[in-house]
Design an enzyme around this catalytic site. Structure first.
Site, PDB file in Angstrom:
ATOM      1  N   GLY A  18      38.720  31.747  33.604  1.00  0.00           N
ATOM      2  CA  GLY A  18      38.675  33.204  33.639  1.00  0.00           C
ATOM      3  C   GLY A  18      39.846  33.794  32.893  1.00  0.00           C
TER       4      GLY A  18
ATOM      5  N   CYS B 188      46.391  29.952  37.277  1.00  0.00           N
ATOM      6  CA  CYS B 188      46.280  31.086  36.358  1.00  0.00           C
ATOM      7  C   CYS B 188      46.862  30.705  35.006  1.00  0.00           C
ATOM      8  CB  CYS B 188      47.050  32.266  36.949  1.00  0.00           C
ATOM      9  SG  CYS B 188      47.012  33.738  35.927  1.00  0.00           S
ATOM     10  N   LEU B 189      46.187  31.106  33.927  1.00  0.00           N
ATOM     11  CA  LEU B 189      46.688  30.788  32.592  1.00  0.00           C
ATOM     12  C   LEU B 189      48.033  31.475  32.324  1.00  0.00           C
ATOM     13  CD1 LEU B 189      43.381  30.996  30.525  1.00  0.00           C
ATOM     14  CD2 LEU B 189      44.630  28.934  31.234  1.00  0.00           C
TER      15      LEU B 189
ATOM     16  N   HIS C   8      44.196  41.129  38.186  1.00  0.00           N
ATOM     17  CA  HIS C   8      44.953  41.282  36.933  1.00  0.00           C
ATOM     18  C   HIS C   8      44.816  42.697  36.376  1.00  0.00           C
ATOM     19  CE1 HIS C   8      46.599  37.366  36.012  1.00  0.00           C
ATOM     20  NE2 HIS C   8      45.432  36.761  36.138  1.00  0.00           N
TER      21      HIS C   8
HETATM   22 ZN    ZN Z   1      45.046  34.739  36.335  1.00  0.00          ZN
END
Ligand code: ZN
Length: 168
Positions: free
Chosen positions: A46, A92-93, A138
């Site tokens: 995502g 999370c990236l 986010h």
């Molecule tokens: Zn994230």
């Protein structure tokens, strides 16, 4: 299509609140395509526009192992969430190498526009529900680690700053 640089926590720009998309035009379609490519390349499941420093309400998600089930959510809104909550490990990236458990509603119904600007509604549970809520956070300027204790957040910030210094 292009790969977009991903902001790393605790970059302040991750705290910006995204604005609604006014029109799903070619610019937004290009953004969606670039975000999808960036997510697949990372690889991740995502990505929210906030993470690539675009502060408009756009999310891409693909939780399939085959990378061919892209979900695009533009101006997403939760229309229903279950009273039952569940705890799942998230990553999370923008927070590389950090995984921790977050409690969220188990099931959500989300209304959004798709990549063609068409309105749709989707009921999600399991990993997809977690991912939708994580990415919608986010857009509100919230990174998943901000659901953790202050102590954990401080440790994560220190760790990521150290990694950044080492790689600089
Ligand atoms: Zn994230």
């Amino acid at each position: 299509m292009a790969l977009l640089p991903i902001l790393r926590y605790p970059d302040r720009r991750l705290s910006k609140v995204a604005k609604p998309v006014v029109r799903v035009d070619d610019r937004i379609k290009r953004l969606v395509a670039d975000m999808a490519q960036t997510m697949y390349d990372a690889p991740g499941i995502g990505l929210a526009a906030t993470q690539v420093d675009v502060h408009e309400q756009v999310i891409v998600i693909d939780i399939s192992t085959t990378h061919d089930e892209l979900h695009v959510f533009i101006n997403p809104r939760i229309v229903h969430s279950s009273d039952i909550e569940c705890e799942a490990e998230e990553g999370c990236l923008s927070v590389p190498g950090i995984y921790d458990r977050v409690v969220r509603p188990e099931r959500v119904t989300v209304a959004a526009l798709d990549a063609n600007g068409e309105q749709f509604e989707l009921e999600a549970d399991g990993l997809l529900a977690v991912c939708i809520q994580h990415e919608m956070d986010h857009l509100l300027g919230t990174v998943f680690v901000e659901h953790l204790s202050q102590l954990k957040q401080a440790r994560i910030k220190n760790k990521l700053r150290k990694l950044e210094r080492e790689s600089a």
